[in-house]
Design a protein around this motif. Structure first.
Motif, PDB file in Angstrom:
ATOM      1  N   ILE A   1      -0.144   0.394  -7.314  1.00 49.29           N
ATOM      2  CA  ILE A   1      -0.240   0.133  -8.780  1.00 49.29           C
ATOM      3  C   ILE A   1      -0.119   1.357  -9.612  1.00 49.29           C
ATOM      4  N   VAL A   2       0.841   1.646 -10.315  1.00 47.23           N
ATOM      5  CA  VAL A   2       0.877   2.815 -11.179  1.00 47.23           C
ATOM      6  C   VAL A   2      -0.007   2.849 -12.132  1.00 47.23           C
ATOM      7  N   HIS A   3       0.008   1.681 -12.914  1.00 43.10           N
ATOM      8  CA  HIS A   3      -1.163   1.764 -14.122  1.00 43.10           C
ATOM      9  C   HIS A   3      -1.395   0.281 -14.049  1.00 43.10           C
ATOM     10  N   HIS A   4      -2.666  -0.010 -14.997  1.00 46.14           N
ATOM     11  CA  HIS A   4      -3.280  -1.362 -15.112  1.00 46.14           C
ATOM     12  C   HIS A   4      -4.069  -0.765 -16.507  1.00 46.14           C
ATOM     13  N   VAL A   5      -3.534  -1.316 -17.560  1.00 46.00           N
ATOM     14  CA  VAL A   5      -4.289  -0.911 -18.859  1.00 46.00           C
ATOM     15  C   VAL A   5      -4.522  -2.364 -19.608  1.00 46.00           C
ATOM     16  N   LYS A   6      -5.328  -2.198 -20.481  1.00 44.86           N
ATOM     17  CA  LYS A   6      -5.654  -3.375 -21.580  1.00 44.86           C
ATOM     18  C   LYS A   6      -5.525  -2.649 -22.826  1.00 44.86           C
ATOM     19  N   GLU A   7      -4.594  -3.078 -23.856  1.00 46.22           N
ATOM     20  CA  GLU A   7      -4.415  -2.162 -25.047  1.00 46.22           C
ATOM     21  C   GLU A   7      -4.596  -3.634 -26.108  1.00 46.22           C
ATOM     22  N   ASN A   8      -5.417  -3.308 -26.961  1.00 42.09           N
ATOM     23  CA  ASN A   8      -5.709  -4.415 -28.019  1.00 42.09           C
ATOM     24  C   ASN A   8      -5.753  -5.739 -27.387  1.00 42.09           C
ATOM     25  N   GLY A   9      -6.561  -6.123 -26.447  1.00 42.59           N
ATOM     26  CA  GLY A   9      -6.725  -7.313 -25.613  1.00 42.59           C
ATOM     27  C   GLY A   9      -5.713  -7.821 -24.839  1.00 42.59           C
ATOM     28  N   VAL A  10      -4.449  -6.989 -24.555  1.00 45.76           N
ATOM     29  CA  VAL A  10      -3.521  -7.582 -23.805  1.00 45.76           C
ATOM     30  C   VAL A  10      -3.416  -6.684 -22.436  1.00 45.76           C
ATOM     31  N   GLU A  11      -3.183  -7.318 -21.320  1.00 41.17           N
ATOM     32  CA  GLU A  11      -2.966  -6.333 -20.117  1.00 41.17           C
ATOM     33  C   GLU A  11      -1.536  -6.053 -19.785  1.00 41.17           C
ATOM     34  N   GLU A  12      -1.419  -5.057 -19.244  1.00 43.45           N
ATOM     35  CA  GLU A  12      -0.038  -4.739 -18.498  1.00 43.45           C
ATOM     36  C   GLU A  12      -0.447  -3.759 -17.399  1.00 43.45           C
ATOM     37  N   MET A  13       0.557  -4.100 -16.531  1.00 41.48           N
ATOM     38  CA  MET A  13       0.565  -3.714 -15.197  1.00 41.48           C
ATOM     39  C   MET A  13       1.649  -3.163 -14.629  1.00 41.48           C
ATOM     40  N   ILE A  14       1.885  -2.109 -14.037  1.00 38.77           N
ATOM     41  CA  ILE A  14       3.206  -1.700 -13.561  1.00 38.77           C
ATOM     42  C   ILE A  14       3.179  -1.414 -11.992  1.00 38.77           C
ATOM     43  N   LEU A  15       3.878  -2.289 -11.148  1.00 41.88           N
ATOM     44  CA  LEU A  15       3.813  -1.895  -9.663  1.00 41.88           C
ATOM     45  C   LEU A  15       5.020  -1.490  -9.047  1.00 41.88           C
ATOM     46  N   GLU A  16       5.101  -0.540  -8.232  1.00 36.36           N
ATOM     47  CA  GLU A  16       5.955   0.323  -7.652  1.00 36.36           C
ATOM     48  C   GLU A  16       6.151   0.132  -6.273  1.00 36.36           C
ATOM     49  N   LEU A  17       7.375  -0.357  -5.871  1.00 33.93           N
ATOM     50  CA  LEU A  17       7.424  -0.534  -4.385  1.00 33.93           C
ATOM     51  C   LEU A  17       7.730   0.713  -3.478  1.00 33.93           C
ATOM     52  N   ARG A  18       6.656   0.843  -2.439  1.00 38.30           N
ATOM     53  CA  ARG A  18       6.324   2.022  -1.791  1.00 38.30           C
ATOM     54  C   ARG A  18       7.716   2.405  -0.767  1.00 38.30           C
ATOM     55  N   ALA A  19       8.358   3.244  -0.896  1.00 34.94           N
ATOM     56  CA  ALA A  19       9.281   3.683   0.341  1.00 34.94           C
ATOM     57  C   ALA A  19       8.887   3.488   1.699  1.00 34.94           C
ATOM     58  N   ASN A  20       9.771   3.181   2.576  1.00 33.73           N
ATOM     59  CA  ASN A  20       9.410   3.265   3.921  1.00 33.73           C
ATOM     60  C   ASN A  20       8.376   2.146   4.402  1.00 33.73           C
ATOM     61  N   THR A  21       8.398   1.027   3.651  1.00 33.93           N
ATOM     62  CA  THR A  21       7.433   0.021   4.082  1.00 33.93           C
ATOM     63  C   THR A  21       8.072  -1.249   4.624  1.00 33.93           C
TER      64      THR A  21
END
Length: 112
Positions: free
Chosen positions: A92-112
């Motif tokens: 999870i790179v970031h998970h924020v809520k701005e003005n009531g709306v959530e946004e999340m960025i997921l990043e695939l981990r290398a060597n998994t």
């Protein structure tokens, strides 16, 4: 005076995200999330944006893109990463809520 945007960093994440249709995931609380695939210099990131979409407006898809790049489901593990059915780990790179709306960025981990 105009209201300033309120941005809050969240530490409570959806436990499970399942594919519902083309570019749409749904969490355990039936909230819908739109996704966008981002490839930044060989690092695969997924931008998830929580947005209400009525179920009748969700178009079901069997897109090869969804099955190859995008998992049909993510589950949050105890150490705070998501794991997909192919046993790949997503940070999870970031998970924020701005003005009531959530946004999340997921990043695939290398060597998994």
């Amino acid at each position: 005076m105009a209201n300033l945007p309120v941005k809050v960093h969240l530490t409570s994440h959806p436990y499970c995200l399942r594919i519902r249709g083309h570019a749409v995931y749904e969490d355990e609380d039936q909230r819908t999330w739109l996704h966008l695939v981002v490839d930044t210099v060989g690092v695969l990131q997924i931008l998830l944006h929580q947005e209400y979409i009525p179920s009748e407006d969700i178009e079901v898809t069997n897109s090869p893109l969804t099955s190859i790049i995008m998992p049909w489901m993510w589950r949050l593990n105890p150490v705070g990463q998501y794991v997909d059915p192919m046993c790949r780990f997503w940070r999870i790179v970031h998970h924020v809520k701005e003005n009531g709306v959530e946004e999340m960025i997921l990043e695939l981990r290398a060597n998994t």
